[in-house]
Design a protein around this motif. Structure first.
Motif, PDB file in Angstrom:
ATOM      1  N   LEU A  61      24.791 -26.580 -54.319  1.00 37.09           N
ATOM      2  CA  LEU A  61      23.478 -27.084 -53.918  1.00 37.09           C
ATOM      3  C   LEU A  61      22.368 -26.542 -54.811  1.00 37.09           C
ATOM      4  CD1 LEU A  61      23.795 -26.948 -50.020  1.00 37.09           C
ATOM      5  CD2 LEU A  61      23.870 -28.949 -51.510  1.00 37.09           C
ATOM      6  N   GLY A  78      21.625 -34.072 -39.562  1.00 34.39           N
ATOM      7  CA  GLY A  78      22.182 -33.052 -40.429  1.00 34.39           C
ATOM      8  C   GLY A  78      21.531 -33.005 -41.788  1.00 34.39           C
ATOM      9  N   PHE A  81      18.829 -30.289 -42.850  1.00 33.76           N
ATOM     10  CA  PHE A  81      19.148 -28.973 -43.386  1.00 33.76           C
ATOM     11  C   PHE A  81      19.029 -28.965 -44.902  1.00 33.76           C
ATOM     12  CE2 PHE A  81      22.170 -28.556 -39.540  1.00 33.76           C
ATOM     13  CZ  PHE A  81      21.106 -28.200 -38.731  1.00 33.76           C
ATOM     14  N   PHE A  82      19.506 -30.016 -45.563  1.00 32.43           N
ATOM     15  CA  PHE A  82      19.436 -30.092 -47.015  1.00 32.43           C
ATOM     16  C   PHE A  82      17.983 -30.196 -47.475  1.00 32.43           C
ATOM     17  CE2 PHE A  82      23.666 -31.545 -45.943  1.00 32.43           C
ATOM     18  CZ  PHE A  82      24.458 -30.918 -46.885  1.00 32.43           C
ATOM     19  N   LEU A  85      16.465 -26.690 -47.382  1.00 33.66           N
ATOM     20  CA  LEU A  85      17.109 -25.606 -48.113  1.00 33.66           C
ATOM     21  C   LEU A  85      16.302 -25.155 -49.316  1.00 33.66           C
ATOM     22  CD1 LEU A  85      19.484 -23.711 -48.604  1.00 33.66           C
ATOM     23  CD2 LEU A  85      20.627 -25.561 -49.833  1.00 33.66           C
ATOM     24  N   ILE A  95      23.711 -25.340 -43.117  1.00 30.22           N
ATOM     25  CA  ILE A  95      24.449 -26.313 -43.920  1.00 30.22           C
ATOM     26  C   ILE A  95      25.929 -25.951 -43.965  1.00 30.22           C
ATOM     27  CG2 ILE A  95      24.763 -27.215 -46.264  1.00 30.22           C
ATOM     28  CD1 ILE A  95      21.747 -26.916 -46.661  1.00 30.22           C
ATOM     29  N   SER A  98      27.601 -26.637 -40.650  1.00 34.08           N
ATOM     30  CA  SER A  98      27.756 -28.073 -40.422  1.00 34.08           C
ATOM     31  C   SER A  98      28.914 -28.643 -41.228  1.00 34.08           C
ATOM     32  CB  SER A  98      26.461 -28.810 -40.791  1.00 34.08           C
ATOM     33  OG  SER A  98      25.406 -28.433 -39.944  1.00 34.08           O
TER      34      SER A  98
END
Length: 300
Positions: A61, A78, A81-82, A85, A95, A98
């Motif tokens: 990531l 979900g 979260f990205f 980040l 992340i 999940s």
């Protein structure tokens, strides 16, 4: 095996005459079971995989992240979260949990729980463990407690490694929640702890399912496969709109509902539904495991 010698302790200690010795015997039995679980080479490899995945996720990531901050506004789902980040490395924990809940953590739990009784039967040691009929309930309880400890350790490894990697690779500071509210870093870390405990409860419920399946066969591979088929089938059915009425009753439905902890106010209704589901699954399948294990000839 070390488990055998402890299981063969006479049941007379349970009559109340030597409660201290009985407790010490149970603690020794439990420690032996933990050593059996955590020092087996295969299981240590599983923990190594659990350590590796959050590290790879964080590096991947970081390399893929666009320059600039992540979205700080209200988000849902979900993918939120990205979005968060890039602005705060704490979100790497959420992340990682999940993503690993999709397959890795269920596999880790399936291997341990599916092997718990079926493995003993397959190795031929279960017939010796069951020479004392009064010890069946105690043996099953100790095995499930060891499964729960395994679930807690594996889940906390994911959270701690992901948090450390997030701190190293991404900015860290006050945490902007999915609802758009910003809390202090300390308050954010408290929420990380609660999220981790929530996932521990989910994995403990899966461990009860695996323990029950394990009592119906002496082939550990079959029990492990059955647990994974159940998990995959539950996740697939949960994604089909036509099955929406039954989705809340599936074992995996509430696993990712920990995002309720990342909002202000906290969605306690969703959390309680999830925890109640985990408790019911754990109770029902532990009861199934007990009924099967204490009445059937599981060594045949």
């Amino acid at each position: 095996m070390s488990t055998i010698s402890q299981a063969e302790v006479p049941a007379g200690a349970t009559d109340g005459r030597e409660p201290a010795g009985y407790v010490r015997g149970n603690l020794r039995f439990f420690r032996n079971e933990l050593r059996l679980v955590f020092f087996r080479r295969r299981n240590q490899l599983l923990l190594a995989v659990v350590v590796l995945f959050p590290l790879l996720i964080g590096i991947g990531l970081k390399l893929a992240a666009p320059h600039g901050g992540g979205g700080g506004g209200p988000s849902s789902g979900g993918a939120a979260f990205f979005n968060q980040l890039a602005g705060n490395g704490v979100f790497l924990t959420f992340i990682a949990l999940s993503l690993l809940l999709i397959l890795v953590l269920p596999v880790v739990m399936a291997v341990i729980s599916g092997d718990s009784v079926a493995g003993e039967a397959g190795y031929g040691t279960l017939r010796y463990l069951l020479t004392v009929p009064a010890g069946r309930t105690r043996l099953l309880a100790v095995k499930y407690l060891a499964i729960v400890v395994w679930a807690v350790v594996a889940t906390f490894i994911v959270s701690v490694v992901a948090l450390l990697v997030g701190v190293i690779l991404f900015p860290v500071g006050p945490v902007t929640l999915l609802s758009g509210t910003t809390v202090s870093l300390g308050a954010g870390l408290v929420r990380v702890l609660f999220v981790t405990l929530y996932v521990c409860a989910a994995m403990a419920a899966l461990g009860a399912i695996g323990l029950a399946v394990s009592t119906f066969t002496e082939h550990a591979i079959g029990a492990i496969a059955a647990v994974m088929i159940l998990v995959v089938a539950s996740e697939v059915v949960d994604q089909i709109p036509q099955f929406a009425p039954v989705a809340p009753y599936l074992p995996t439905h509430w696993w990712n509902s920990f995002d309720a902890l990342l909002r202000t106010p906290v969605d306690t209704t969703t959390l309680w539904h999830g925890l109640l589901s985990f408790a019911i699954y754990a109770a029902v399948f532990c009861a199934i495991a007990w009924a099967r294990f204490t009445s059937a000839d599981v060594t045949s």
